[in-house]
Write a protein that holds these residues in place. Structure first.
Motif, short mmCIF file in Angstrom:
data_model
loop_
_atom_site.label_atom_id
_atom_site.label_comp_id
_atom_site.label_asym_id
_atom_site.label_seq_id
_atom_site.Cartn_x
_atom_site.Cartn_y
_atom_site.Cartn_z
N GLY A 8 -20.89 -92.07 -37.04
CA GLY A 8 -19.91 -92.71 -37.94
C GLY A 8 -18.68 -93.16 -37.18
O GLY A 8 -18.13 -94.25 -37.42
N ALA A 9 -18.22 -92.32 -36.23
CA ALA A 9 -17.07 -92.70 -35.41
C ALA A 9 -17.42 -93.91 -34.55
O ALA A 9 -16.59 -94.82 -34.35
CB ALA A 9 -16.66 -91.52 -34.53
N ALA A 10 -18.65 -93.95 -34.01
CA ALA A 10 -19.08 -95.09 -33.19
C ALA A 10 -19.08 -96.38 -34.00
O ALA A 10 -18.63 -97.43 -33.52
CB ALA A 10 -20.47 -94.81 -32.61
N ILE A 11 -19.60 -96.30 -35.22
CA ILE A 11 -19.64 -97.49 -36.08
C ILE A 11 -18.22 -97.98 -36.38
O ILE A 11 -17.93 -99.19 -36.31
CB ILE A 11 -20.39 -97.18 -37.39
CG1 ILE A 11 -21.87 -96.95 -37.10
CG2 ILE A 11 -20.21 -98.31 -38.40
CD1 ILE A 11 -22.65 -96.38 -38.27
N ALA A 12 -17.32 -97.05 -36.69
CA ALA A 12 -15.94 -97.43 -37.00
C ALA A 12 -15.27 -98.11 -35.81
O ALA A 12 -14.58 -99.12 -35.96
CB ALA A 12 -15.15 -96.19 -37.42
N MET A 40 -17.41 -82.29 -35.66
CA MET A 40 -18.23 -82.77 -34.56
C MET A 40 -17.71 -82.15 -33.27
O MET A 40 -16.60 -81.62 -33.23
CB MET A 40 -18.23 -84.31 -34.47
CG MET A 40 -16.91 -84.93 -34.06
SD MET A 40 -17.00 -86.73 -33.88
CE MET A 40 -16.45 -87.25 -35.52
N ASN A 41 -18.50 -82.22 -32.24
CA ASN A 41 -18.11 -81.70 -30.93
C ASN A 41 -17.12 -82.65 -30.28
O ASN A 41 -17.24 -83.88 -30.41
CB ASN A 41 -19.36 -81.55 -30.07
CG ASN A 41 -19.04 -81.09 -28.66
OD1 ASN A 41 -18.81 -81.91 -27.78
ND2 ASN A 41 -19.03 -79.78 -28.46
N LEU A 42 -16.11 -82.12 -29.56
CA LEU A 42 -15.10 -82.96 -28.93
C LEU A 42 -15.73 -83.93 -27.93
O LEU A 42 -15.41 -85.13 -27.92
CB LEU A 42 -14.05 -82.10 -28.24
CG LEU A 42 -12.95 -82.86 -27.47
CD1 LEU A 42 -12.15 -83.75 -28.40
CD2 LEU A 42 -12.02 -81.86 -26.75
N GLY A 43 -16.59 -83.43 -27.07
CA GLY A 43 -17.25 -84.31 -26.09
C GLY A 43 -18.07 -85.38 -26.78
O GLY A 43 -18.10 -86.54 -26.34
N ALA A 44 -18.73 -85.01 -27.88
CA ALA A 44 -19.52 -85.98 -28.63
C ALA A 44 -18.62 -87.04 -29.26
O ALA A 44 -18.98 -88.22 -29.31
CB ALA A 44 -20.34 -85.27 -29.71
N TRP A 48 -19.34 -90.81 -28.41
CA TRP A 48 -19.74 -91.73 -29.47
C TRP A 48 -18.73 -92.86 -29.66
O TRP A 48 -19.12 -94.02 -29.85
CB TRP A 48 -19.93 -90.98 -30.79
CG TRP A 48 -21.25 -90.30 -30.94
CD1 TRP A 48 -21.51 -88.96 -30.86
CD2 TRP A 48 -22.51 -90.93 -31.18
NE1 TRP A 48 -22.84 -88.71 -31.03
CE2 TRP A 48 -23.49 -89.91 -31.24
CE3 TRP A 48 -22.91 -92.25 -31.35
CZ2 TRP A 48 -24.83 -90.18 -31.46
CZ3 TRP A 48 -24.26 -92.52 -31.58
CH2 TRP A 48 -25.20 -91.49 -31.63
N THR A 49 -17.45 -92.55 -29.61
CA THR A 49 -16.45 -93.62 -29.78
C THR A 49 -16.49 -94.59 -28.60
O THR A 49 -16.29 -95.80 -28.77
CB THR A 49 -15.03 -93.04 -29.93
OG1 THR A 49 -14.73 -92.16 -28.84
CG2 THR A 49 -14.87 -92.30 -31.24
N THR A 50 -16.77 -94.07 -27.40
CA THR A 50 -16.88 -94.97 -26.24
C THR A 50 -18.11 -95.86 -26.38
O THR A 50 -18.06 -97.06 -26.06
CB THR A 50 -16.95 -94.15 -24.93
OG1 THR A 50 -15.76 -93.37 -24.83
CG2 THR A 50 -17.06 -95.06 -23.73
N LEU A 51 -19.20 -95.31 -26.86
CA LEU A 51 -20.39 -96.11 -27.12
C LEU A 51 -20.08 -97.21 -28.14
O LEU A 51 -20.47 -98.38 -27.96
CB LEU A 51 -21.53 -95.23 -27.64
CG LEU A 51 -22.82 -95.97 -28.04
CD1 LEU A 51 -23.43 -96.69 -26.85
CD2 LEU A 51 -23.83 -95.00 -28.66
N GLY A 52 -19.36 -96.86 -29.20
CA GLY A 52 -18.98 -97.86 -30.20
C GLY A 52 -18.12 -98.96 -29.60
O GLY A 52 -18.29 -100.14 -29.92
N ILE A 139 -11.23 -94.10 -20.93
CA ILE A 139 -9.87 -93.61 -20.72
C ILE A 139 -9.06 -93.71 -22.00
O ILE A 139 -8.41 -92.75 -22.44
CB ILE A 139 -9.19 -94.40 -19.57
CG1 ILE A 139 -9.89 -94.10 -18.24
CG2 ILE A 139 -7.70 -94.05 -19.49
CD1 ILE A 139 -9.44 -94.99 -17.10
N TRP A 140 -9.07 -94.89 -22.62
CA TRP A 140 -8.32 -95.12 -23.86
C TRP A 140 -8.76 -94.15 -24.96
O TRP A 140 -7.94 -93.49 -25.60
CB TRP A 140 -8.51 -96.57 -24.30
CG TRP A 140 -7.90 -96.94 -25.61
CD1 TRP A 140 -8.49 -96.91 -26.84
CD2 TRP A 140 -6.55 -97.42 -25.84
NE1 TRP A 140 -7.63 -97.35 -27.82
CE2 TRP A 140 -6.44 -97.66 -27.23
CE3 TRP A 140 -5.47 -97.66 -25.02
CZ2 TRP A 140 -5.25 -98.14 -27.80
CZ3 TRP A 140 -4.29 -98.14 -25.59
CH2 TRP A 140 -4.20 -98.37 -26.96
N ASN A 141 -10.07 -94.06 -25.16
CA ASN A 141 -10.59 -93.22 -26.23
C ASN A 141 -10.30 -91.74 -25.99
O ASN A 141 -9.95 -91.01 -26.92
CB ASN A 141 -12.10 -93.43 -26.38
CG ASN A 141 -12.45 -94.82 -26.88
OD1 ASN A 141 -11.56 -95.62 -27.17
ND2 ASN A 141 -13.72 -95.12 -26.96
#
Length: 203
Positions: A8-12, A40-44, A48-52, A139-141
């Motif tokens: 969900g974070a990746a999609i956002a 969710m896990n911090l690393g995840a 996931w946000t970097t993948l998004g 880095i940003w995320n």
């Protein structure tokens, strides 16, 4: 994010890259806060946000590649106050500084989305684009997700302070556009006056 977790974070974040008015300065700290609450896990959350971010950047890269140099020149020729030579200078600048522009652009509001389009227009090597987009996004995320994680219930403070930076960037863009328009209008007036004066002097 509560319903889908990391995906969900990746999609956002992917949508934020494609539609810049959606602020990453809100989404990322919120992902960190969700991680701090066990959602969710911090690393995840960071992964996931970097993948998004990368997926959203790829969409805009594809848009730039689809647009291409020829269409970009045609648009420049049609637009008032813009010259085809402006596109040529921009392309020359991007060929020299494209890697740095993609990397650092991922950490500047507004530019972090749009920098992918000239990369696509210039057909930057896809592996290079992906590497520096991923690194800059990571880095940003990480900074914003960690801030939200550490602040917990006060995660919204991150957006409050980050919005000052975002507004500063927006003001700088508006001022730059204003200066560009003023210079071009003045040059056009001078050309018209020179032609008029030359016509009056003609026998």
């Amino acid at each position: 994010m509560e319903a889908l977790g990391g995906p969900g974070a990746a999609i956002a974040i992917a949508l934020e890259n494609i539609f810049p008015p959606i602020p990453s300065e809100v989404i990322l700290p919120l992902a960190g806060f969700t991680a701090s609450q066990g959602g969710m896990n911090l690393g995840a959350a960071i992964a996931w946000t970097t993948l998004g971010s990368v997926v959203g950047a790829l969409v805009l890269y594809g848009l730039g590649a689809l647009l291409g140099r020829d269409r970009m020149r045609a648009i420049a020729a049609w637009m008032p106050l813009v010259k085809v030579s402006d596109i040529d200078r921009t392309e020359a600048w991007f060929r020299r500084h494209g890697v740095k522009a993609v990397f650092f652009g991922r950490m500047v509001p507004i530019f972090r989305s749009f920098i992918s389009i000239p990369a696509g227009i210039e057909r930057m090597r896809l592996t290079t684009f992906l590497a520096f987009t991923t690194l800059g996004s990571l880095i940003w995320n990480t900074v914003f997700v960690l801030a939200g994680y550490l602040l917990g219930e006060s995660w919204w403070l991150v957006e409050e302070y980050a919005s000052v930076f975002s507004r500063g960037v927006a003001v700088a863009i508006v001022l730059a556009v204003g200066v560009f328009v003023a210079v071009r209008l003045r040059a056009a007036r001078l050309r018209r006056r020179d032609r008029r004066d030359g016509g009056h002097r003609a026998p």
